[in-house]
Design an enzyme around this catalytic site. Structure first.
Site, PDB file in Angstrom:
ATOM      1  N   HIS A  84      -0.522   4.454  11.648  1.00 51.19           N
ATOM      2  CA  HIS A  84      -0.501   3.188  10.906  1.00 51.19           C
ATOM      3  C   HIS A  84      -0.003   2.100  11.841  1.00 51.19           C
ATOM      4  O   HIS A  84       1.011   2.270  12.522  1.00 51.19           O
ATOM      5  CB  HIS A  84       0.435   3.276   9.693  1.00 51.19           C
ATOM      6  CG  HIS A  84       0.533   1.953   8.983  1.00 51.19           C
ATOM      7  ND1 HIS A  84      -0.415   1.517   8.087  1.00 51.19           N
ATOM      8  CD2 HIS A  84       1.443   0.952   9.084  1.00 51.19           C
ATOM      9  CE1 HIS A  84      -0.088   0.316   7.658  1.00 51.19           C
ATOM     10  NE2 HIS A  84       1.034  -0.051   8.239  1.00 51.19           N
ATOM     11  N   ASP A 163       3.058   0.601  -5.928  1.00 47.70           N
ATOM     12  CA  ASP A 163       3.102  -0.301  -4.774  1.00 47.70           C
ATOM     13  C   ASP A 163       2.082  -1.415  -4.923  1.00 47.70           C
ATOM     14  O   ASP A 163       2.355  -2.564  -4.582  1.00 47.70           O
ATOM     15  CB  ASP A 163       2.850   0.465  -3.471  1.00 47.70           C
ATOM     16  CG  ASP A 163       2.755  -0.499  -2.300  1.00 47.70           C
ATOM     17  OD1 ASP A 163       3.775  -1.151  -2.015  1.00 47.70           O
ATOM     18  OD2 ASP A 163       1.663  -0.663  -1.731  1.00 47.70           O
ATOM     19  N   ARG A 170       5.425  -9.235  -5.112  1.00 50.38           N
ATOM     20  CA  ARG A 170       6.222  -9.703  -3.963  1.00 50.38           C
ATOM     21  C   ARG A 170       5.542 -10.871  -3.262  1.00 50.38           C
ATOM     22  O   ARG A 170       6.191 -11.805  -2.784  1.00 50.38           O
ATOM     23  CB  ARG A 170       6.446  -8.546  -2.979  1.00 50.38           C
ATOM     24  CG  ARG A 170       7.433  -7.511  -3.494  1.00 50.38           C
ATOM     25  CD  ARG A 170       7.374  -6.242  -2.662  1.00 50.38           C
ATOM     26  NE  ARG A 170       7.588  -6.491  -1.260  1.00 50.38           N
ATOM     27  CZ  ARG A 170       7.010  -5.791  -0.272  1.00 50.38           C
ATOM     28  NH1 ARG A 170       6.209  -4.778  -0.535  1.00 50.38           N
ATOM     29  NH2 ARG A 170       7.272  -6.080   0.978  1.00 50.38           N
ATOM     30  N   SER A 185       6.806   0.450   1.018  1.00 55.29           N
ATOM     31  CA  SER A 185       5.422   0.148   0.638  1.00 55.29           C
ATOM     32  C   SER A 185       4.449   0.874   1.583  1.00 55.29           C
ATOM     33  O   SER A 185       3.533   1.573   1.148  1.00 55.29           O
ATOM     34  CB  SER A 185       5.225  -1.377   0.713  1.00 55.29           C
ATOM     35  OG  SER A 185       3.872  -1.717   0.651  1.00 55.29           O
ATOM     36  N   LYS A 189       2.277   4.859   0.770  1.00 56.47           N
ATOM     37  CA  LYS A 189       0.826   5.048   0.857  1.00 56.47           C
ATOM     38  C   LYS A 189       0.475   6.102   1.907  1.00 56.47           C
ATOM     39  O   LYS A 189      -0.407   6.930   1.695  1.00 56.47           O
ATOM     40  CB  LYS A 189       0.140   3.713   1.175  1.00 56.47           C
ATOM     41  CG  LYS A 189       0.154   2.772  -0.023  1.00 56.47           C
ATOM     42  CD  LYS A 189      -0.346   1.389   0.297  1.00 56.47           C
ATOM     43  CE  LYS A 189       0.646   0.582   1.091  1.00 56.47           C
ATOM     44  NZ  LYS A 189       0.483  -0.847   1.087  1.00 56.47           N
TER      45      LYS A 189
HETATM   46  N1  URA Z   1       1.923  -3.892   4.395  1.00 49.24           N
HETATM   47  C1  URA Z   1       2.146  -3.133   3.288  1.00 49.24           C
HETATM   48  O1  URA Z   1       1.380  -2.231   2.975  1.00 49.24           O
HETATM   49  N2  URA Z   1       3.233  -3.405   2.551  1.00 49.24           N
HETATM   50  C2  URA Z   1       4.106  -4.386   2.850  1.00 49.24           C
HETATM   51  O2  URA Z   1       5.070  -4.558   2.136  1.00 49.24           O
HETATM   52  C3  URA Z   1       3.852  -5.152   3.992  1.00 49.24           C
HETATM   53  C4  URA Z   1       2.755  -4.879   4.755  1.00 49.24           C
END
Ligand code: URA
Length: 429
Positions: A84, A163, A170, A185, A189
């Site tokens: 990631h 999320d 957010r 977050s 995932k």
């Molecule tokens: N990318 C995400 O998936 N979540 C965040 O909070 C910030 C960037």
């Protein structure tokens, strides 16, 4: 009857307290079910923004977000690994990296997103290949992983729905840039995605989500700790994003460059980072001795790429979209490029049409910026420095305006030290 009242959870965090595991499990679940109101979650997010969460709270918050949806499981396929990136300008590394790692028999289940704002999205880049589909039907991901070894596709809505809801909230309540919330977050995932090992590319510099190096380092450490606490072997590379990666920024342009890397060529920085991340992924998946350079040189990675693209409806031999209009920026005088700020280059690409302002906007696949010089390179007056590409020539003036001051020149013969690309490696503590 709900076991807690949202107002008590908000008050506890507002007053600097530590949330209990039961409070966290409840508030995340109740919010997903609609039993905690948006304004209550907004208030709690702000309390977390101001007072933080410790490692135990953040791990529990992540677990609660994972539990809000489905969790994929690819263990029947043997070793899996994923990467990631926190996102950067010209960051096309996923494209050569996934087939490279898969060419060693380590499966790569990569769920990616589309771009919003100045950072591009991997799915947008791949969608510039005519026919390529990001959305896979149930079971297709497993089939492609089994038969080809790597897959890059859109995440279904069943993964960490808490999320999805919280991130949208957010975004409109000034609570995005909060390390425990960002880390939970991203990691919820990635853990729900079912990879067996995870390598994080955490970027720092003007083109990065976390510009400041110490904040990027803290984000990397928090995410590595979250992976470790969840039993997912995780390591992070802290990498420089003060200047664009490679020589292209924009969807089809970046695919073209990625194919060059898979063909054994491509810009040195893209190759360096692809190899560094591939080594980390393969080591984490039990293949520390894999000769990754050889797999780029001898076409093994390219072969997997071609099969991956075909499996998702694309033709790896089709021509990529070309811009109808180009504009070249040339050097005004002899000199050495001292620096090229990533952020304004990203804004220029975005203004040319490569990115979107709202989720529902479409992108111009052919648009973007091509770099003919990188920091440290010497040029003569009149040499090409940048080429702007677009399908809409009315975008040139505003794109050029964003580049004002982005390039800093030093006198000819100046020795400009090259900043290292990989700044640090952060492993489980
Ligand atoms: N990318 C995400 O998936 N979540 C965040 O909070 C910030 C960037």
């Amino acid at each position: 009857m709900e076991p807690f009242a949202a107002v008590d959870v908000i008050r506890a965090k507002r007053d600097g307290g530590v949330l209990s595991p039961e409070q966290i499990d409840w508030v995340v679940d109740a919010y997903t079910r609609g039993m905690v109101a948006e304004e209550q979650m907004a208030s709690l997010a702000m309390a977390i923004f101001l007072n933080g969460m410790d490692r135990v709270e953040t791990s529990r918050w992540t677990a609660a977000m994972i539990a809000s949806g489905e969790r994929l499981d690819f263990t029947v396929l043997g070793a899996t690994a994923d990467k990631h990136s926190t996102g950067g300008v010209g960051d096309k590394i996923t494209l050569p990296l996934v087939p490279l790692v898969a060419s060693f028999g380590v499966r790569v289940p990569q769920l990616s997103g589309r771009g919003l704002g100045h950072t591009g999205g991997t799915l947008d880049k791949l969608e510039s290949i005519p026919g390529w589909r990001a959305d896979l039907a149930g079971g297709e991901m497993m089939t492609i992983l089994r038969e080809v070894g790597g897959v890059i596709c859109a995440a279904g809505s069943g993964l960490a729905p808490a999320d999805k809801k919280l991130y949208a909230l957010r975004d409109i309540t000034a609570t995005v840039d909060c390390i425990p919330l960002i880390a939970s977050s991203i990691m919820s995932k990635k853990i729900a995605e079912g990879t067996g090992a995870l390598v994080l590319d955490v970027k720092t510099g003007s083109g990065a989500f976390m510009r400041d190096e110490s904040a990027a380092r803290e984000l990397a450490r928090t995410m590595v700790d979250l992976g470790t606490d969840a039993g997912l072997p995780t390591v992070a590379l802290l990498t420089d994003m003060s200047t664009p990666l490679g020589l292209t920024v924009g969807n089809a342009l970046e695919v073209r460059e990625s194919v060059e890397v898979l063909a054994g060529g491509g810009p040195a920085d893209v190759v360096e980072l692809t190899l560094a991340l591939a080594r980390e992924m393969l080591a984490a998946a039990g293949r520390p001795d894999a000769d990754v350079e050889a797999a780029l040189r001898d076409g093994r990675a390219m072969d997997v790429w071609r099969r991956m693209i075909s499996a998702q409806g694309g033709d790896p031999d089709t021509a990529l979209p070309l811009a109808a209009h180009t504009h070249m920026v040339r050097a005004q005088a002899d000199g050495v490029l001292a620096s090229m700020d990533a952020y304004p280059v990203a804004v220029a690409a975005w203004r040319l049409g490569a990115g979107r302002a709202r989720k529902e906007d479409s992108v111009d696949f052919a648009a973007g910026v091509e770099l003919h010089a990188k920091p440290g390179d010497a040029v003569r007056a009149g040499d090409p420095v940048l080429t702007l590409h677009t399908s809409n020539e009315a975008t040139f003036p505003r794109a050029l305006e964003s580049l004002d001051g982005a390039l800093v020149w030093a006198p000819a013969d100046t020795e400009v030290p090259r900043r290292p690309l990989v700044l640090d490696r952060i492993a489980a503590s």
